[in-house]
Design a protein around this motif. Structure first.
Motif, short mmCIF file in Angstrom:
data_model
loop_
_atom_site.label_atom_id
_atom_site.label_comp_id
_atom_site.label_asym_id
_atom_site.label_seq_id
_atom_site.Cartn_x
_atom_site.Cartn_y
_atom_site.Cartn_z
N LEU A 47 60.27 -31.55 21.93
CA LEU A 47 60.14 -32.99 22.14
C LEU A 47 60.91 -33.77 21.08
N THR A 52 57.76 -37.93 22.46
CA THR A 52 56.39 -37.96 21.98
C THR A 52 55.83 -39.38 22.04
N CYS A 82 55.72 -25.67 24.83
CA CYS A 82 56.44 -26.63 23.99
C CYS A 82 56.77 -25.94 22.68
N MET A 85 58.81 -30.03 17.78
CA MET A 85 59.74 -31.15 17.68
C MET A 85 61.17 -30.67 17.88
N TYR A 103 55.67 -41.95 15.28
CA TYR A 103 54.87 -41.32 16.32
C TYR A 103 53.71 -42.23 16.70
N PHE A 108 51.70 -35.99 17.41
CA PHE A 108 52.79 -35.32 18.14
C PHE A 108 52.42 -35.14 19.61
N GLY A 109 53.34 -35.51 20.49
CA GLY A 109 53.06 -35.44 21.92
C GLY A 109 51.95 -36.38 22.35
N GLY A 131 54.85 -28.05 16.78
CA GLY A 131 54.13 -29.17 17.37
C GLY A 131 53.47 -28.83 18.68
N MET A 135 49.64 -29.65 19.41
CA MET A 135 49.13 -30.39 20.57
C MET A 135 47.91 -29.69 21.17
#
Length: 283
Positions: A47, A52, A82, A85, A103, A108-109, A131, A135
């Motif tokens: 991401l 994010t 995922c 990052m 963010y 994150f996400g 990340g 998540m």
């Protein structure tokens, strides 16, 4: 990679359209269920900052949409949920001294530090590294495919997992297991993840999303106020400790829950021996 939003993808029972997305796809596989797919498979679904941020906006929309009761998140393809990052973008930001876009509050996400109101179920379809693992450490229930594994490799990259993973690992796994995976950056195998109580169930890749959606639909069939309040009261332990969480749950939610239309409906349905007809939650 930019992914266009699918046209005519919002069913008529959704009150407010979801925010525009460039890096993820949204669908509604069952009534009251949201399915989110991170759609960068050629980049192992890593991401960039912009992705994010838009996921953070999506989760806020999900929590505010009265007709949605449970969400599922997965990754496109069969290799990675995922990979964390976008490290190439992060290096570019460092080299140019540009100020990175911040963010969202959820981390994150939009997930790694999210409290939110409603549950998120993970269909982990492969690697969840960096990340990506941060998540799902903060998700509510995790299903995984046989090729899934988990990793916090930040020490190998010269950074640290500061998006919420470290305290959550400590709560979930204990001191020595946490130190083992964060100080070495080693892969946490799927067998370990199951043995440690991290992953609920291993599901074949071709049935993974459907299993997670069916599970989400089971949650969505229950009293929405009860799901929201039970989740929030239980999650207070993340922040306050077990004894204080119990007290805060009573202080913050018990009276409002018992006065709600859904509480009356659930009790009446039990007495009348019929299925309840739940009202949308506006908590």
């Amino acid at each position: 990679m930019s992914v266009p939003r699918t046209k005519n993808s919002v069913p008529n029972w959704i009150e407010v359209p979801y925010p525009h997305l460039e890096y993820s796809l949204v669908s509604f596989p069952r009534k009251h269920v949201l399915l989110v797919t991170i759609n960068r498979p050629e980049y192992r679904n890593c991401l960039p900052v912009e992705a994010t941020i838009e996921l953070g906006a999506l989760w806020k929309w999900y929590d505010s949409e009265p007709e949605l009761r449970c969400a599922v998140i997965t990754g496109a393809g069969d290799q990675a949920f995922c990979a964390g990052m976008d490290l190439k973008q992060r290096l570019d930001i460092l080299k140019t001294n540009e100020v990175a876009l911040e963010y969202p509050h959820g981390g994150f996400g939009g997930m790694s530090n999210r409290t939110g109101k409603k549950p998120i179920v993970v269909a982990c379809n492969g690697h969840a590294h960096g990340g990506g693992m941060e998540m799902i450490l903060n998700a509510d229930v995790i299903f995984a495919s046989p090729n899934a594994d988990f990793r916090l490799p930040e020490a190998i990259r010269g950074v640290s997992a500061l998006a919420g993973a470290l305290p959550r690992c400590m709560v979930l796994f204990g001191n020595h297991r946490t130190m083992d995976i964060v100080l070495t950056g080693r892969i946490l195998t799927l067998k370990e993840a199951v043995d440690w109580g991290f992953v609920k169930e291993v599901v074949p890749q071709d049935k993974l999303v459907q299993r997670a959606v069916d599970y989400a639909a089971e949650i969505a069939s229950l009293a929405p106020d009860s799901v929201i309040i039970s989740r929030l009261a239980a999650r207070e332990a993340w922040e306050t400790g077990i004894s204080r969480a119990t007290m805060r749950g009573q202080e913050l939610w018990a009276e409002n829950m018992l006065k709600s239309k859904n509480a009356s409906e659930g009790l009446a349905a039990y007495r009348e021996k019929r299925d309840p007809k739940w009202f949308p939650s506006h908590i």
